[in-house]
Design a protein around this motif. Structure first.
Motif, PDB file in Angstrom:
ATOM      1  N   LEU A 209       0.824  -1.206   0.000  1.00  0.00           N
ATOM      2  CA  LEU A 209       0.000   0.000   0.000  1.00  0.00           C
ATOM      3  C   LEU A 209       0.856   1.253   0.000  1.00  0.00           C
ATOM      4  CD1 LEU A 209      -2.764  -1.180   2.472  1.00  0.00           C
ATOM      5  CD2 LEU A 209      -2.952  -0.941  -0.007  1.00  0.00           C
ATOM      6  N   ASP A 210       1.996   1.217   0.686  1.00  0.00           N
ATOM      7  CA  ASP A 210       2.934   2.346   0.618  1.00  0.00           C
ATOM      8  C   ASP A 210       3.264   2.683  -0.837  1.00  0.00           C
ATOM      9  OD1 ASP A 210       3.480   3.350   3.158  1.00  0.00           O
ATOM     10  OD2 ASP A 210       4.913   1.771   3.621  1.00  0.00           O
ATOM     11  N   GLU A 211       3.425   1.642  -1.639  1.00  0.00           N
ATOM     12  CA  GLU A 211       3.858   1.819  -3.022  1.00  0.00           C
ATOM     13  C   GLU A 211       2.709   2.127  -3.972  1.00  0.00           C
ATOM     14  OE1 GLU A 211       6.258  -0.699  -6.526  1.00  0.00           O
ATOM     15  OE2 GLU A 211       6.131  -1.481  -4.467  1.00  0.00           O
ATOM     16  N   HIS A 212       1.527   1.556  -3.711  1.00  0.00           N
ATOM     17  CA  HIS A 212       0.456   1.595  -4.710  1.00  0.00           C
ATOM     18  C   HIS A 212      -0.754   2.439  -4.317  1.00  0.00           C
ATOM     19  CE1 HIS A 212       2.284  -1.453  -7.307  1.00  0.00           C
ATOM     20  NE2 HIS A 212       2.607  -2.103  -6.207  1.00  0.00           N
ATOM     21  N   LEU A 213      -0.729   3.105  -3.174  1.00  0.00           N
ATOM     22  CA  LEU A 213      -1.911   3.830  -2.731  1.00  0.00           C
ATOM     23  C   LEU A 213      -2.314   4.934  -3.710  1.00  0.00           C
ATOM     24  CD1 LEU A 213      -3.916   3.704  -0.401  1.00  0.00           C
ATOM     25  CD2 LEU A 213      -2.603   5.492   0.750  1.00  0.00           C
ATOM     26  N   VAL A 214      -1.331   5.565  -4.346  1.00  0.00           N
ATOM     27  CA  VAL A 214      -1.649   6.620  -5.314  1.00  0.00           C
ATOM     28  C   VAL A 214      -2.439   6.056  -6.490  1.00  0.00           C
ATOM     29  CG1 VAL A 214      -0.690   8.231  -6.991  1.00  0.00           C
ATOM     30  CG2 VAL A 214       0.283   8.104  -4.691  1.00  0.00           C
ATOM     31  N   ASP A 215      -2.016   4.908  -7.020  1.00  0.00           N
ATOM     32  CA  ASP A 215      -2.735   4.296  -8.136  1.00  0.00           C
ATOM     33  C   ASP A 215      -4.135   3.856  -7.720  1.00  0.00           C
ATOM     34  OD1 ASP A 215      -0.830   4.611 -10.105  1.00  0.00           O
ATOM     35  OD2 ASP A 215       0.162   2.710  -9.666  1.00  0.00           O
ATOM     36  N   ILE A 216      -4.249   3.381  -6.484  1.00  0.00           N
ATOM     37  CA  ILE A 216      -5.544   2.891  -6.020  1.00  0.00           C
ATOM     38  C   ILE A 216      -6.512   4.046  -5.796  1.00  0.00           C
ATOM     39  CG2 ILE A 216      -6.734   1.734  -4.120  1.00  0.00           C
ATOM     40  CD1 ILE A 216      -4.197  -0.005  -3.786  1.00  0.00           C
ATOM     41  N   LEU A 217      -6.089   5.055  -5.030  1.00  0.00           N
ATOM     42  CA  LEU A 217      -6.989   6.165  -4.703  1.00  0.00           C
ATOM     43  C   LEU A 217      -7.076   7.202  -5.809  1.00  0.00           C
ATOM     44  CD1 LEU A 217      -6.274   6.891  -0.921  1.00  0.00           C
ATOM     45  CD2 LEU A 217      -8.168   5.613  -1.933  1.00  0.00           C
ATOM     46  N   GLY A 218      -5.954   7.454  -6.474  1.00  0.00           N
ATOM     47  CA  GLY A 218      -5.927   8.505  -7.475  1.00  0.00           C
ATOM     48  C   GLY A 218      -6.465   8.085  -8.828  1.00  0.00           C
ATOM     49  N   HIS A 219      -6.253   6.812  -9.183  1.00  0.00           N
ATOM     50  CA  HIS A 219      -6.630   6.356 -10.527  1.00  0.00           C
ATOM     51  C   HIS A 219      -7.648   5.219 -10.514  1.00  0.00           C
ATOM     52  CE1 HIS A 219      -3.335   8.857 -11.831  1.00  0.00           C
ATOM     53  NE2 HIS A 219      -2.495   8.189 -11.072  1.00  0.00           N
ATOM     54  N   HIS A 220      -7.983   4.721  -9.308  1.00  0.00           N
ATOM     55  CA  HIS A 220      -8.938   3.614  -9.180  1.00  0.00           C
ATOM     56  C   HIS A 220      -8.544   2.452 -10.097  1.00  0.00           C
ATOM     57  CE1 HIS A 220     -12.165   6.698  -7.696  1.00  0.00           C
ATOM     58  NE2 HIS A 220     -11.149   6.565  -6.867  1.00  0.00           N
ATOM     59  N   SER A 221      -7.263   2.153 -10.080  1.00  0.00           N
ATOM     60  CA  SER A 221      -6.728   1.085 -10.917  1.00  0.00           C
ATOM     61  C   SER A 221      -7.067  -0.280 -10.324  1.00  0.00           C
ATOM     62  CB  SER A 221      -5.200   1.234 -11.027  1.00  0.00           C
ATOM     63  OG  SER A 221      -4.607   0.045 -11.476  1.00  0.00           O
TER      64      SER A 221
END
Length: 371
Positions: A209-221
């Motif tokens: 989550l440290d690494e991928h939170l931006v993609d998850i929250l920002g891009h809903h990937s």
């Protein structure tokens, strides 16, 4: 919506339970009717409990899928939000469902988030002393947390989730593509519980989550989200499998929840979403843990992860009101408020000796350093 792939349809997870082992399967909504038959369930009647928001997207496709497979679907739509977890709404479900010729073999499917799963699950647990329950979680929070483990229930003016039962579903069927219609706030809700699972049991999930939170929250990937969903589900399934009725280690899943339930009650149910309250509660619980264990807990790193979630301002909430609400929490035992704390990452325990001044200092920290 993107085409389903093997990456977005992970293998199923198994949840052991005292009464019955059941699976969490990744299934498209169109495949739900046929999958119910593989679970040994049959019609012609099937009940779908959902809310107004979810019904706007998925009621028609699911009804058509059931009808094409020979089922007779009966849909009950409740208002969205915590207000539906009430005795009045539960009575409405009884009044609607009992006249349709419900039998003990009639499955009840909850299509939606945690509220629908809780009230629909409690209805299934109590109608005819129990009918088959299948969760179809469409929110991130429900997929990673509330659909797994058999907790059902409604709220009371005295506190959250004080009326309910443990009632295990026959299965949990997850379609990750339903996440694509969620508003941003629901992604935050779900990621709060996902982070919680990592904090109490899975350091690798925290690193992910440290690494991928931006993609998850920002891009809903979905490519970034589905691995986190599976890891979080695995934590919940593992914990529930060892302690179905919260007699021991299942209590660790309440990390942040003693604060969170008080926040929800004092703010007014529905004002602060559950996941938001849990994230705020975890920040306070981390600080309370740090007061006890110091540098053994990497508080700043973990708190930074939580502050990356956009959270509401709760600095106006009175601590004495929160403390009173905590004293009525169902986790309180022998009059002692219980908190889940961390000695270190993925090393939780339950403490019932937290003095009011220490708890107030933790709350002051949250107030003075909002996310």
């Amino acid at each position: 919506m993107p085409t389903s792939s093997s990456d977005l349809r992970p293998k199923s997870l198994t949840v052991p339970a005292d009464s019955r082992t059941y699976d969490i399967d990744f299934v498209s909504l169109a495949g739900v009717p046929a999958h119910l038959r593989t679970l040994g369930l049959h019609g012609p009647n099937v009940v779908i409990v959902t809310d107004e928001n979810v019904a706007a997207h998925y009621r028609s496709p699911l009804v058509h899928a059931f009808e094409a497979d020979g089922w007779k679907p009966h849909v009950v739509v409740v208002p969205p939000g915590e207000s539906s977890k009430s005795l009045e709404r539960l009575e409405m479900l009884y009044d609607t469902l009992l006249p349709i010729g419900l039998e003990r073999s009639t499955p009840v499917c909850t299509l939606g988030g945690g509220v629908v799963g809780d009230v629909g699950g409690f209805a299934a647990a109590t109608l005819l002393r129990g009918v088959p329950l299948v969760h179809l979680p469409t929110s991130l929070l429900a997929q990673v947390d509330s659909s797994i483990g058999g907790k059902t229930g409604i709220n009371h003016a005295v506190g959250k989730n004080l009326i309910g039962s443990f009632y295990q579903p026959h299965g949990v069927l997850v379609d990750p593509e339903t996440l694509l219609t969620l508003p941003a706030r629901e992604w935050i809700n779900g990621m709060a519980e996902t982070i919680k699972h990592g904090l109490i049991a899975d350091a690798a999930l925290v690193a992910y989550l440290d690494e991928h939170l931006v993609d998850i929250l920002g891009h809903h990937s979905l490519e970034a989200t589905v691995p986190a969903i599976r890891q979080a589900m695995a934590v919940k399934a593992r914990v529930v499998g060892h302690d179905e009725r919260e007699a021991g280690k299942r209590a660790y899943l309440n990390f942040g929840h003693t604060f969170a339930h008080a926040i929800e009650q004092v703010a007014g149910y529905g004002t602060v979403a559950h996941g938001e309250a849990v994230a705020i509660g975890m920040r306070a619980a981390l600080y309370l843990s740090w007061q006890r264990h110091g540098d053994a807990l990497d508080r700043e790193r973990l708190d930074t992860l939580l502050t990356r979630l956009p959270l509401p301002d709760v600095s106006h909430l009175d601590f004495d009101a929160l403390w009173t609400a905590m004293r009525h929490d169902k986790k309180t035992k022998d009059g002692r408020i219980r908190f889940v704390l961390l000695k270190a990452l993925a090393d939780p325990y339950v403490a019932d000796d937290c003095a009011k001044p220490a708890v107030e200092r933790a709350w002051d920290f949250v107030q003075q350093s909002p996310a």
